[in-house]
Design an enzyme around this catalytic site. Structure first.
Site, short mmCIF file in Angstrom:
data_model
loop_
_atom_site.label_atom_id
_atom_site.label_comp_id
_atom_site.label_asym_id
_atom_site.label_seq_id
_atom_site.Cartn_x
_atom_site.Cartn_y
_atom_site.Cartn_z
N GLY A 93 -7.45 -5.34 12.34
CA GLY A 93 -8.18 -6.35 12.68
C GLY A 93 -9.12 -6.03 13.97
O GLY A 93 -8.77 -5.16 14.68
N GLU A 129 -9.67 -10.54 11.09
CA GLU A 129 -9.09 -9.56 10.30
C GLU A 129 -10.26 -9.06 9.27
O GLU A 129 -11.16 -9.47 8.93
CB GLU A 129 -8.19 -10.17 9.13
CG GLU A 129 -6.75 -10.42 9.84
CD GLU A 129 -6.15 -9.33 10.56
OE1 GLU A 129 -5.95 -8.29 10.05
OE2 GLU A 129 -6.05 -9.44 11.80
N THR A 189 1.80 -12.45 9.38
CA THR A 189 2.49 -12.33 10.57
C THR A 189 2.78 -13.46 11.39
O THR A 189 3.59 -13.37 12.35
CB THR A 189 1.48 -11.18 11.25
OG1 THR A 189 0.22 -11.55 11.66
CG2 THR A 189 1.57 -9.87 10.73
N ARG A 239 40.82 43.89 -11.28
CA ARG A 239 39.62 44.38 -12.02
C ARG A 239 40.01 45.43 -13.27
O ARG A 239 41.00 46.10 -13.07
CB ARG A 239 38.67 45.25 -11.30
CG ARG A 239 39.00 46.12 -10.20
CD ARG A 239 38.07 47.23 -9.91
NE ARG A 239 37.70 46.80 -8.48
CZ ARG A 239 37.65 47.93 -7.66
NH1 ARG A 239 38.18 49.18 -7.92
NH2 ARG A 239 37.40 47.58 -6.22
N ARG A 282 0.93 -1.28 0.09
CA ARG A 282 -0.11 0.06 -0.15
C ARG A 282 0.87 1.28 0.05
O ARG A 282 0.36 2.32 -0.23
CB ARG A 282 -0.88 0.06 1.26
CG ARG A 282 -2.20 -1.01 1.12
CD ARG A 282 -2.90 -1.19 2.42
NE ARG A 282 -2.08 -2.27 3.27
CZ ARG A 282 -2.34 -2.53 4.59
NH1 ARG A 282 -3.51 -1.96 4.93
NH2 ARG A 282 -1.80 -3.34 5.40
N LYS A 318 28.70 25.54 2.63
CA LYS A 318 28.61 24.16 2.59
C LYS A 318 30.10 23.73 2.92
O LYS A 318 31.07 24.13 2.46
CB LYS A 318 28.56 23.85 1.13
CG LYS A 318 28.43 22.37 0.91
CD LYS A 318 29.09 21.60 -0.41
CE LYS A 318 30.56 21.72 -0.20
NZ LYS A 318 31.27 20.99 -1.37
N ASN A 367 34.76 26.90 -5.82
CA ASN A 367 35.12 25.72 -5.25
C ASN A 367 35.32 24.49 -6.21
O ASN A 367 36.08 23.52 -5.86
CB ASN A 367 34.58 25.21 -3.91
CG ASN A 367 33.23 24.90 -4.19
OD1 ASN A 367 32.42 25.53 -5.31
ND2 ASN A 367 32.75 24.05 -3.48
N TYR A 368 34.73 24.48 -7.58
CA TYR A 368 34.55 23.38 -8.12
C TYR A 368 35.11 23.86 -9.52
O TYR A 368 34.50 24.84 -10.18
CB TYR A 368 33.18 23.07 -8.36
CG TYR A 368 32.64 21.86 -9.02
CD1 TYR A 368 33.40 20.73 -9.08
CD2 TYR A 368 31.69 21.81 -10.03
CE1 TYR A 368 33.15 19.51 -9.66
CE2 TYR A 368 31.42 20.71 -10.73
CZ TYR A 368 31.86 19.59 -10.50
OH TYR A 368 31.79 18.25 -11.30
C1 UD1 Z 1 -1.82 -6.60 11.30
C2 UD1 Z 1 -2.82 -7.31 12.19
C3 UD1 Z 1 -4.23 -6.58 12.40
C4 UD1 Z 1 -3.73 -5.20 13.10
C5 UD1 Z 1 -2.72 -4.51 12.36
C6 UD1 Z 1 -2.17 -3.23 13.38
C7 UD1 Z 1 -2.50 -9.73 11.45
C8 UD1 Z 1 -2.99 -10.98 10.74
N1 UD1 Z 1 -3.24 -8.64 11.54
O1 UD1 Z 1 -2.54 -6.34 10.13
O2 UD1 Z 1 -5.00 -7.43 13.33
O3 UD1 Z 1 -4.96 -4.41 13.28
O4 UD1 Z 1 -1.48 -5.49 12.17
O5 UD1 Z 1 -1.45 -2.75 12.50
O6 UD1 Z 1 -1.48 -9.89 12.27
N2 UD1 Z 1 4.79 -8.75 8.32
C9 UD1 Z 1 5.73 -9.51 8.21
N3 UD1 Z 1 5.63 -10.82 7.46
C10 UD1 Z 1 4.31 -10.91 6.72
C11 UD1 Z 1 3.38 -10.16 6.79
C12 UD1 Z 1 3.57 -8.70 7.53
O7 UD1 Z 1 6.76 -9.58 8.82
O8 UD1 Z 1 4.31 -12.08 6.17
C13 UD1 Z 1 5.13 -7.30 8.93
C14 UD1 Z 1 4.97 -6.16 8.13
O9 UD1 Z 1 6.25 -5.84 7.75
C15 UD1 Z 1 4.57 -5.15 9.23
C16 UD1 Z 1 3.83 -5.77 10.11
O10 UD1 Z 1 4.17 -7.16 10.21
O11 UD1 Z 1 5.55 -4.54 9.74
C17 UD1 Z 1 2.34 -5.71 9.89
O12 UD1 Z 1 2.13 -6.18 8.67
P1 UD1 Z 1 0.87 -5.42 7.80
O13 UD1 Z 1 0.44 -6.24 6.54
O14 UD1 Z 1 0.82 -4.02 7.81
O15 UD1 Z 1 -0.43 -6.11 8.72
P2 UD1 Z 1 -1.94 -5.62 8.93
O16 UD1 Z 1 -2.71 -5.92 7.55
O17 UD1 Z 1 -1.73 -4.04 8.99
CA CA Z 2 -0.08 -2.48 9.18
#
Ligand code: UD1
Ligand code: CA
Length: 430
Positions: free
Chosen positions: A135, A149, A82, A413, A15, A325, A359-360
């Site tokens: 979520g 979610e 996650t 000059r 996004r 600079k 300078n350049y």
């Molecule tokens: C997640 C939560 C959601 C919560 C929200 C808060 C889950 C399933 N959902 O959703 O409930 O309201 O955060 O901000 O956990 N990441 C990984 N590996 C992955 C996917 C994501 O490390 O496979 C990391 C991302 O880099 C990020 C964080 O986890 O830093 C959250 O991921 P994101 O995709 O933003 O989760 P949300 O859809 O926002």
């Molecule tokens: Ca997020």
């Protein structure tokens, strides 16, 4: 109690619509991930960051600024989500605090409060007017039931305004037992960490909800969110500085990098921008001046001056439309419209209006050394490399290409001609 912190930062951040991984986007001059690492390091040295998308780039960035951070690569192909981020991990500490890398505003004090709560899981909740994207947390009789979610919500769940902020503190023993059980049976076919909540509820574990605020726990998912987080961070930085005695005129128009340091009595007027690791001591920065990665001590700068990186300015007056600079100025006056680049200028020296250090030469940069008590007349060009020794004068309009010895006047000059009666002859008036 021993604490491990895991920071989830493997996601694509689709996004953001950017080639730069989400967690490397900056807030107040520092990548989001570094904000959260800095706060985490105040609590423990046992920190693991989960990466995958652009793994090498993010790893290299972390390692160039931090040592001793444990970096783990998530298998995004087979275990996205996650929950997938934690697959294969086992924690040996008592508690595990899970943070998101896209949450740059959290403060260590708040995290510490969360880790000190006595529960199998402490989880953070935001109460939002517009819960879109987050979520939803299903709560019955004041007890957390599950997190659903957005994409898995029914109409009734979609209306819930209590949302998961995404920070949890688990008992490590419980988390270790739940990680292998997380599956991808949901609308996004991802392994959700949030599923651990329902599993814990089903085995009668105590889950404590903690209501937190957006100004610390908002997640950044788009460039618009990034701008909102930036505003929160700027307010915080400026408030702390004003409370420490820095005067700001029209603070909402001022931008200050999170790495900038101030001391003594400083005043910042409207529209001032302070970027990078600046140090500003006892100085007055006037309207619309830009200071980048420089040290300013006992000086007044601007309005509308541009101090570029690696400048060190002490006891100096810099006026309007002056650019500096990579220069050291000590006890200098440069009041108007000049450029000092790669230069070293000593006390008692006056730089006239329109003076330029050349300078350049199109290939390389060269330095200009100007000693003490030098009067550089207006509109002079100092062609580097060149040295102008103490107690000298440069006549206005001179192009200086060779060194000027102590005590001398340098003038270069064309001699002025005066042709009497020329005007009337030229315009044929009698
Ligand atoms: C997640 C939560 C959601 C919560 C929200 C808060 C889950 C399933 N959902 O959703 O409930 O309201 O955060 O901000 O956990 N990441 C990984 N590996 C992955 C996917 C994501 O490390 O496979 C990391 C991302 O880099 C990020 C964080 O986890 O830093 C959250 O991921 P994101 O995709 O933003 O989760 P949300 O859809 O926002
Ligand atoms: Ca997020």
């Amino acid at each position: 109690m021993s604490l491990s912190i895991v920071i989830l930062a493997a996601g694509k951040g689709t996004r953001m619509k950017s080639s730069l991984p989400k967690v490397l986007h900056s807030i107040s001059g520092k990548p989001m991930l570094f904000h959260i690492l800095d706060e985490s390091l105040k609590l423990t040295s046992d920190i693991t960051v989960i990466l995958s998308h652009k793994f090498d780039l993010v790893k290299e960035q972390i390692e160039s600024s931090y040592s001793d951070i444990n970096i783990v690569k998530q298998d995004l192909q087979n275990y996205p989500g996650t929950g997938g981020a934690l697959k294969g991990l086992e924690f040996k500490s008592n508690k595990v605090l899970v943070l998101n890398g896209d949450m740059p505003l959290v403060k260590s004090q708040t995290l510490e409060n969360i880790t000190s709560i006595d529960a199998d899981i402490a989880m953070t909740i935001l109460e939002l007017e517009d819960p879109t994207g987050y979520g939803r947390v299903v709560i019955k009789n004041n007890l957390v039931q599950e997190i659903v979610e957005q994409k898995d919500c029914n109409a009734e769940q979609k209306a819930i305004k209590s949302v998961n902020a995404g920070v949890y503190c688990f008992s490590a023993e419980l988390l270790n037992s739940l990680i292998p059980k997380i599956d991808d049976n949901n609308a996004q076919k991802e392994y959700y960490l949030t599923d651990t909540i329902k599993m814990a509820v089903d085995s009668n574990r105590a889950i404590k909800p903690i209501v937190v605020n957006e100004d610390e726990f908002m997640g950044v998912n788009s460039k618009y969110h990034l701008s909102i987080a930036e505003d929160f961070m700027q307010d915080r930085i400026k408030q702390e500085l004003m409370e420490s005695g820095i005067t700001m005129r029209n603070p909402s128009s001022i931008y200050i990098d999170s790495r900038a340091k101030f001391s003594g009595e400083c005043t910042l007027e409207s529209g001032v921008i302070v970027e990078g690791e600046c140090e500003i001591n006892n100085s007055h920065i006037k309207s619309y001046s830009v200071i980048e990665e420089s040290i300013i001590t006992n000086s007044d700068i601007g309005p509308l001056a541009h101090i570029r990186p690696k400048s060190n300015i002490t006891n100096t007056h810099i006026g309007n439309f002056v650019e500096v600079k990579k220069s050291t100025l000590n006890g200098v006056k440069a009041g108007h419209l000049s450029y000092m680049g790669d230069s070293n200028i000593q006390s008692g020296t006056n730089i006239g209006a329109g003076v330029i250090t050349c300078n350049y030469d199109g290939k390389a940069k060269y330095s200009t050394n100007i000693g003490k008590n030098v009067f550089v007349g207006s509109d002079s060009q100092l062609v580097a490399p060149v040295t102008i020794e103490d107690n000298t004068m440069i006549a206005a309009g001179s192009t200086i290409t060779s060194d000027v010895p102590t005590g001398a006047l340098a003038i270069s000059r064309a001699k002025q001609k005066v042709i009497n009666g020329f005007f009337n002859k030229f315009f044929k008036k009698s």
